[in-house]
Design a protein around this motif. Structure first.
Motif, PDB file in Angstrom:
ATOM      1  N   VAL A   1      61.311  -3.049 -31.409  1.00 56.15           N
ATOM      2  CA  VAL A   1      62.408  -2.086 -31.279  1.00 56.15           C
ATOM      3  C   VAL A   1      63.712  -2.806 -31.627  1.00 56.15           C
ATOM      4  N   VAL A   2      64.570  -2.151 -32.403  1.00 57.18           N
ATOM      5  CA  VAL A   2      65.944  -2.647 -32.571  1.00 57.18           C
ATOM      6  C   VAL A   2      66.889  -1.598 -32.004  1.00 57.18           C
ATOM      7  N   LEU A   3      67.792  -2.058 -31.116  1.00 52.29           N
ATOM      8  CA  LEU A   3      68.834  -1.207 -30.534  1.00 52.29           C
ATOM      9  C   LEU A   3      70.173  -1.646 -31.116  1.00 52.29           C
ATOM     10  N   SER A   4      71.100  -0.710 -31.244  1.00 58.25           N
ATOM     11  CA  SER A   4      72.437  -1.111 -31.659  1.00 58.25           C
ATOM     12  C   SER A   4      73.447  -0.093 -31.154  1.00 58.25           C
ATOM     13  N   SER A   5      74.536  -0.595 -30.596  1.00 56.86           N
ATOM     14  CA  SER A   5      75.526   0.319 -30.015  1.00 56.86           C
ATOM     15  C   SER A   5      76.927  -0.063 -30.475  1.00 56.86           C
ATOM     16  N   LEU A   6      77.674   0.918 -30.937  1.00 51.85           N
ATOM     17  CA  LEU A   6      79.085   0.771 -31.339  1.00 51.85           C
ATOM     18  C   LEU A   6      79.278  -0.357 -32.352  1.00 51.85           C
ATOM     19  N   PHE A   7      78.349  -0.466 -33.285  1.00 51.18           N
ATOM     20  CA  PHE A   7      78.409  -1.592 -34.219  1.00 51.18           C
ATOM     21  C   PHE A   7      78.630  -1.194 -35.680  1.00 51.18           C
ATOM     22  N   PHE A   8      77.880  -0.239 -36.195  1.00 51.40           N
ATOM     23  CA  PHE A   8      77.902  -0.019 -37.644  1.00 51.40           C
ATOM     24  C   PHE A   8      79.300   0.339 -38.167  1.00 51.40           C
ATOM     25  N   HIS A   9      80.161   0.871 -37.298  1.00 50.83           N
ATOM     26  CA  HIS A   9      81.517   1.218 -37.770  1.00 50.83           C
ATOM     27  C   HIS A   9      82.369  -0.033 -37.982  1.00 50.83           C
ATOM     28  N   HIS A  10      81.829  -1.221 -37.694  1.00 53.06           N
ATOM     29  CA  HIS A  10      82.545  -2.473 -38.000  1.00 53.06           C
ATOM     30  C   HIS A  10      82.253  -2.958 -39.424  1.00 53.06           C
ATOM     31  N   LEU A  11      81.329  -2.296 -40.108  1.00 56.58           N
ATOM     32  CA  LEU A  11      80.880  -2.792 -41.424  1.00 56.58           C
ATOM     33  C   LEU A  11      81.310  -1.861 -42.540  1.00 56.58           C
ATOM     34  N   ASN A  12      81.654  -2.444 -43.697  1.00 57.18           N
ATOM     35  CA  ASN A  12      81.921  -1.577 -44.847  1.00 57.18           C
ATOM     36  C   ASN A  12      80.582  -1.045 -45.393  1.00 57.18           C
TER      37      ASN A  12
END
Ligand SMILES: C[S@@+](CC[C@H](N)C(=O)[O-])C[C@H]1O[C@@H](n2cnc3c(N)ncnc32)[C@H](O)[C@@H]1O
Length: 220
Positions: free
Chosen positions: A113-124
């Motif tokens: 499982v990969v979880l991610s929170s409030l992260f992708f908006h830091h990337l172009n």
């Protein structure tokens, strides 16, 4: 051009304020609990919290499923020091790795499982896609990615509120989020069963919960 690294609250001197600010402004407990309910972690799962920041979700994941092996990864050594201290204070022996999300130090299929929170908006856009390809690589075939991040605004009020996040974190990296493009990028990078499971109205805009599955070997 080298991609700009955006720390947790954009400016490193704001990092000590990260936990209280996120708790007050994002309905953090509600959306992170919902993300963990969605992930339904099982005993023995190898779980990655991608861009774990101060480890609030990493710790909650370990408490939700003590039988899982949870790893937090982040690119910022200063925030990882906070994550390690918080985990130790919680009495948990969690693993934390320092790396960029598009070059993770794991072999293929390392996680269930990969979880991610409030992260992708830091990337172009390029980094979002490179990271999704890397997540696809480190996931075991047939297993799931669960993401909570800023999504398409549910109404004009939510869109207006999100301008504050854009002023802090930048317009380039946040535009695709609020345009609702994360699910399309997941599909482009090889994920299937991509969907938006829930939305949360928060004082800073709409947070969306997404899920996406890496196809089982040889099957869509
Ligand atoms: C807004 S914080 C979110 C932290 C945590 N996931 C949470 O929900 O509170 C974004 C995190 O992404 C990390 N980050 C930004 N760019 C990164 C990259 N390219 N690779 C790894 N981590 C990155 C930052 O250091 C920061 O800790």
């Amino acid at each position: 051009m080298t991609e700009r690294y955006i720390p947790a609250l954009s400016y490193r001197w704001l990092t000590p304020l990260y936990d209280p600010l996120v708790a007050w402004t994002t309905r953090e407990r509600a959306f992170k609990s919902a993300l963990l309910e969605q992930a339904r972690l099982r005993v023995g799962d190898r779980v990655l919290d991608l861009a774990c920041g101060t480890a609030t979700l990493t710790i909650a994941a370990q408490r939700a499923q003590p039988g899982a092996a949870i790893t937090g990864l982040d690119g910022d050594p200063a925030i990882l020091a906070r994550a390690r201290a918080k985990a130790a204070q919680a009495g948990l022996d969690l693993r934390f790795d320092e790396a960029k999300s598009d070059r993770m130090p794991y072999t293929d299929g390392s996680f269930d499982v990969v979880l991610s929170s409030l992260f992708f908006h830091h990337l172009n856009r390029d980094a979002k896609r490179a990271t999704l390809r890397e997540v696809h690589r480190v996931l075991r075939p047939g297993s799931w990615l669960h993401v909570a991040d800023w999504g398409r605004a549910a109404n004009p009020l939510m869109r207006g509120a999100f301008l504050l996040v854009q002023l802090l974190d930048g317009f380039e990296t946040t535009a695709d989020n609020v345009a609702g493009l994360l699910p399309r990028f997941m599909t482009d990078c090889g994920f299937v069963d991509v969907g938006e499971a829930r939305r949360f109205a928060t004082p800073l805009g709409t947070i969306a919960l997404y899920c996406a599955r890496k196809p089982a070997q040889g099957r869509p």
